[in-house]
Every structure is written in structure tokens, then in C-alpha cells.
Scaffold this motif. Structure first.
Motif, PDB file in Angstrom:
ATOM      1  N   PRO A  28       0.797  -1.237   0.000  1.00 47.03           N
ATOM      2  CA  PRO A  28       0.000   0.000   0.000  1.00 47.03           C
ATOM      3  C   PRO A  28       0.821   1.275   0.000  1.00 47.03           C
ATOM      4  CG  PRO A  28      -0.061  -1.052   2.165  1.00 47.03           C
ATOM      5  CD  PRO A  28       0.612  -2.023   1.241  1.00 47.03           C
ATOM      6  N   HIS A  29       2.069   1.217   0.515  1.00 44.92           N
ATOM      7  CA  HIS A  29       2.892   2.433   0.602  1.00 44.92           C
ATOM      8  C   HIS A  29       3.697   2.682  -0.679  1.00 44.92           C
ATOM      9  CE1 HIS A  29       5.449  -0.941   1.709  1.00 44.92           C
ATOM     10  NE2 HIS A  29       6.508  -0.202   1.396  1.00 44.92           N
ATOM     11  N   MET A  30       3.534   1.795  -1.674  1.00 47.27           N
ATOM     12  CA  MET A  30       4.239   1.955  -2.939  1.00 47.27           C
ATOM     13  C   MET A  30       3.259   2.325  -4.042  1.00 47.27           C
ATOM     14  SD  MET A  30       6.893  -1.247  -3.081  1.00 47.27           S
ATOM     15  CE  MET A  30       8.282  -1.386  -1.952  1.00 47.27           C
ATOM     16  N   THR A  31       3.726   3.104  -5.010  1.00 47.83           N
ATOM     17  CA  THR A  31       2.897   3.413  -6.167  1.00 47.83           C
ATOM     18  C   THR A  31       2.733   2.170  -7.034  1.00 47.83           C
ATOM     19  OG1 THR A  31       4.763   4.038  -7.570  1.00 47.83           O
ATOM     20  CG2 THR A  31       3.775   5.780  -6.187  1.00 47.83           C
ATOM     21  N   ASN A  60       5.357  -0.935  -7.275  1.00 48.44           N
ATOM     22  CA  ASN A  60       4.956  -2.319  -7.030  1.00 48.44           C
ATOM     23  C   ASN A  60       5.416  -3.225  -8.167  1.00 48.44           C
ATOM     24  OD1 ASN A  60       3.105  -3.315  -4.675  1.00 48.44           O
ATOM     25  ND2 ASN A  60       2.467  -1.195  -5.028  1.00 48.44           N
ATOM     26  N   ARG A  95      -0.144   6.300  -9.178  1.00 45.01           N
ATOM     27  CA  ARG A  95      -1.202   6.083  -8.196  1.00 45.01           C
ATOM     28  C   ARG A  95      -0.780   5.071  -7.129  1.00 45.01           C
ATOM     29  NH1 ARG A  95      -7.117   5.787 -11.170  1.00 45.01           N
ATOM     30  NH2 ARG A  95      -6.964   7.725 -12.372  1.00 45.01           N
ATOM     31  N   TYR A  96      -1.462   5.166  -5.985  1.00 45.86           N
ATOM     32  CA  TYR A  96      -1.273   4.185  -4.916  1.00 45.86           C
ATOM     33  C   TYR A  96      -2.434   3.196  -4.938  1.00 45.86           C
ATOM     34  CZ  TYR A  96       2.500   7.004  -2.996  1.00 45.86           C
ATOM     35  OH  TYR A  96       3.698   7.661  -2.829  1.00 45.86           O
TER      36      TYR A  96
END
Length: 429
Positions: free
Chosen positions: A116-119, A123, A159-160
Motif C-alpha cells: 500500500p505504501h508503494m505506487t 509495485n 497512483r497508490y
């Protein structure tokens, strides 16, 4: 913990960047594969033997707790086998380093498992970055994978996961699993957490991807309709992953091995066969089309010249936008802004006839527009086409049943003849 719960730490780890020529599928052989957990009297998976061909989609389907996900996870040794062998393209991978094994195996799970903390880009790029790819190579691969799964790189790159719909997250999860171009892709109920409409679209997308990539895909589901739609072959599993039947969808539908398999097939086998035929396999109708950029007079002239009562209005990217009838144009008064009926549903060329039938039945006019990869218009499927296809399937089933009955009668006659000859021989003796 459920069969499908899993963390995202099991991302594929490639050794190097994919070559310009994409890797296709690999054979998978499971030999006497068994898993026993400490303290349990019975194995969770017991002596599974299976050969999966390169480039095919094999579906594991069975009741909850039967061991289908455990069997899947032993292929990339997320769960270590207690005994047995796993061969990928002939190489025995049971004793090699599990990390090295996972470099050959993509893995996609339910709820995508994205960090979740990566775009989105981070990812997808995570593993290539870990293995030392250059920045430009990583950037190109990320864009390529987003484009492959139908997401605009410019729009989704930064986007995340929380900014994506469930379906978009699953697409990114598949892109990440394929980033290293592995020959094998394992999918553990990947579409189980999304709504039915999104699920249908994701299934169609997987079918389209497989036409391009030809990977070996092993896919776990509890949904037999999904298995029919996606699988080249289906393994119906009992408890402890004992194989009840391993065959093509057609063979399982028309000739289930026993009552257990029949229970999975359920009622309406003929209608379920609609999941075996794609929209691209039937003759599509065509309707006159116009675009939002065409002048109103041009649209009037085209409708008049076509001899039909309806046009399909396409947007600037040639995607179906509105159905326009003669009455709508008469009321347009110089503008199409309020004229016509919005196109609420479309199907892709890779959709099944069952998908198309559902869409047609919900449409008052009894037709649905068919689209290509980018959503562009390619044709129309109507009720007449679908009904003709159903009739052809029913007739094929009837002829096959008659042929099977004829074969049984010939076998009985042959056995009777042999018995009579035997009795005659005994009498002479």
C-alpha cells in the motif's frame, strides 16, 4: 486462515530482464506430491500425480478444504512438500533453492497483495529493481506491463493501491506477477474478492492475455462456471487433492466421471456450455456507426441510406457511446447531447456466449455491442445469433449421446456374441 490468505512478500524474483522474445509456458509434473502437517493423522495433500502441458490453463476446483490451494503453493514451494517431486520443464525443483524456483514462477492472489505504501509503478518494478535492472529498463518494463493489462501508464503510473478500484488492483497484481516474464503463473482465487461484473471483465482479460503470452497457468477456484470459462483442462479435486477427474471442460460437462463430479457440474450442463464458446467464434452482425464529431446532417443521411432504424454513436476513441433511433434524431433539434440511449453494457471478443446472453437479456432491444482490447467497437451480437448457437450445441449433445449409446449397444452385442460362442464351445466339448 483461509486457503487464499497470503501476504505480498511472495513476489516473483527474476534473475534478469526478459529477453525481447517473451518466454512461453513450461511443462509442470507433479509426482507423488504429498503434504503432511505435524499432529494431523491424515495428509492435507495425498500422493498427487499430474502432468500440465506447456502453455495451457489448468484449473483446480473442489470443495473448501480439499487441498487445492495447498497443492498450488507446493508448486513454487511457498508450502514445502513432505514428499514427492516437482518438475518444471523437466528440471527437478524439489531440492533447489526456493528463491531460485520462484524466479520462474509468477504468483497472483486474491485482493492483489500490493504494497500500500508503494505506487503502482513501484509495485511492478520492485523485483526488477532488487535484481539490479537499470532505471530505463525498469521504466520501459513497467509501461509495457501496464499497457498489457489494459491500464494507461500515464494515468496509473503514480497512483497508490488505495486510489484504485478492486479490478484495477487485480490487474496491477497480474502485471507484477508477469513482470519478470516467468513461464509459469500461479493464481490463487485471484478474482474472488471483486464484484461479479468486474470478475467477468477480469476473466476476459486473462483469456486475452493468454492468447498473447501462452504461459502455463495453474488457477485455483471454487467456482465451476469460472473453471469452465477459463480452463483448457479442469482438475476436479476431492479431499486431500485426490483427482476425481482431470479433463477438458467439454468432456467433464458431457461425461462426468461420477456423482461427485456431477455435483460440481450441477444442472443445466447444456447452458453451461455457453461458457465454452467465445464471442469471437460466432458471426457478429454490424450496425451503421457514426461518431460524436459527425455533423447532424451526416448522421441523418447515414441512417436514411442504411435502411435500418438504428445507429450506434461512437465516442472520439471509437467506443460505443449511444444507440440512436430515428425518433431520437427527430427530437435532437441540432444537438445529440440528450438524444439516444447510453450504452450501458458491452462485451469483449473474448467474452463467452453466456456473458453475451446475459447482456442481451438485460437490453430491451436484444443486442449488445462487442468491443476490442481498447474498448473500440467491433460488431454486435444479437439474440438470434445466440439462440442459433444454443441450438447447435444442443444438437451436438444429442448426436454425441446417440453415438455413445450406439457404441454401448455394440459392446453389449459383442459381449453377448462372445458368451454365446463360449457356451457353444463348452457344449461341443
Amino acid at each position: 486462515m483461509s486457503e487464499t490468505s497470503e501476504t505480498s512478500t511472495t513476489t516473483t524474483v527474476p534473475e534478469e530482464a526478459p529477453s525481447p522474445h517473451a518466454t512461453t509456458g513450461a511443462t509442470i509434473e507433479l509426482e507423488h506430491l504429498t503434504k503432511r502437517y505435524p499432529g494431523s493423522s491424515d495428509p492435507a495433500v495425498d500422493n498427487v500425480n499430474m502432468e500440465i502441458k506447456a502453455g495451457e490453463i489448468v484449473i483446480f476446483v473442489g470443495p473448501s478444504g480439499c487441498g487445492k490451494s495447498t497443492t498450488l503453493k507446493m508448486i513454487n514451494r511457498l508450502i514445502e512438500p513432505t514428499s514427492g517431486r516437482i518438475r518444471i520443464n523437466g528440471e527437478d525443483v524439489t531440492d533447489i533453492d526456493p528463491v531460485r524456483l520462484r524466479r520462474k514462477v509468477g504468483y497472483a492472489i486474491q485482493s492483489s497483495g500490493l504494497f500500500p505504501h508503494m505506487t503502482v509503478a513501484q509495485n511492478i518494478a520492485l523485483v526488477p529493481k532488487m535484481t539490479g535492472w537499470g532505471k530505463q529498463k525498469i521504466k520501459a518494463r513497467v509501461e509495457e506491463m501496464l499497457d498489457l493489462v489494459g491500464l494507461d501508464p500515464g494515468e496509473f503510473h503514480g497512483r497508490y493501491p488505495r486510489q484504485l478500484s478492486g479490478g484495477q488492483q487485480q490487474r496491477v497484481g497480474v502485471a507484477r506477477a508477469l513482470a519478470a516474464d516467468p513461464p509459469v503463473l500461479l493464481m490463487d482465487e485471484p478474482f474472488g474478492a471483486v464484484d461479479p461484473i468486474t470478475r467477468d471483465h477480469l476473466q476476459d482479460e486473462l483469456i486475452r492475455l493468454q492468447h498473447e503470452l501462452h504461459k502455463t497457468i495453474v488457477f485455483v477456484t471454487h467456482d465451476f462456471d469460472e473453471a469452465i470459462k477459463l480452463g483448457d483442462r479442469i482438475a476436479v479435486l476431492r479431499e486431500r487433492s485426490h483427482i476425481a477427474q482431470f479433463d477438458t471442460p467439454e468432456a467433464i460437462l458431457t461425461n462426468p466421471a461420477d456423482d461427485f463430479v456431477s455435483g460440481f457440474v450441477g444442472a443445466g450442463a447444456a447452458l453451461k456450455r455457453l461458457n465454452l464458446t467465445r464471442v469471437r467464434d460466432v458471426e457478429m452482425a454490424d450496425v451503421p456507426t457514426v461518431t460524436v464529431d459527425d455533423p447532424l446532417q451526416t448522421i441523418f443521411d447515414k441512417l436514411r441510406a442504411s435502411g435500418t432504424n438504428e445507429l450506434l454513436l461512437l465516442d472520439k476513441r471509437r467506443r460505443p457511446y449511444k444507440w440512436l433511433r430515428r425518433g431520437d434524431l427527430m427530437r435532437a433539434k441540432g444537438s445529440l447531447a440528450r438524444a439516444g440511449t447510453l450504452v450501458h453494457d458491452t462485451v469483449t471478443r473474448d467474452a463467452t456466449l453466456r456473458d453475451a446472453l446475459e447482456a442481451v437479456l438485460t437490453d430491451n432491444a436484444g443486442r449488445v455491442a462487442v468491443t476490442g482490447r481498447r474498448g473500440e467497437y467491433t460488431g454486435v451480437v444479437d439474440m438470434e445469433t445466440l439462440m442459433n448457437s444454443v441450438q447447435e450445441m444442443l444438437e451436438a449433445d444429442r448426436l454425441e449421446a446417440m453415438e455413445h449409446q450406439h457404441e454401448l449397444e455394440e459392446q453389449r452385442a459383442q459381449l453377448t456374441h462372445q458368451e454365446q460362442e463360449g457356451h457353444a464351445g463348452e457344449a461341443k466339448a
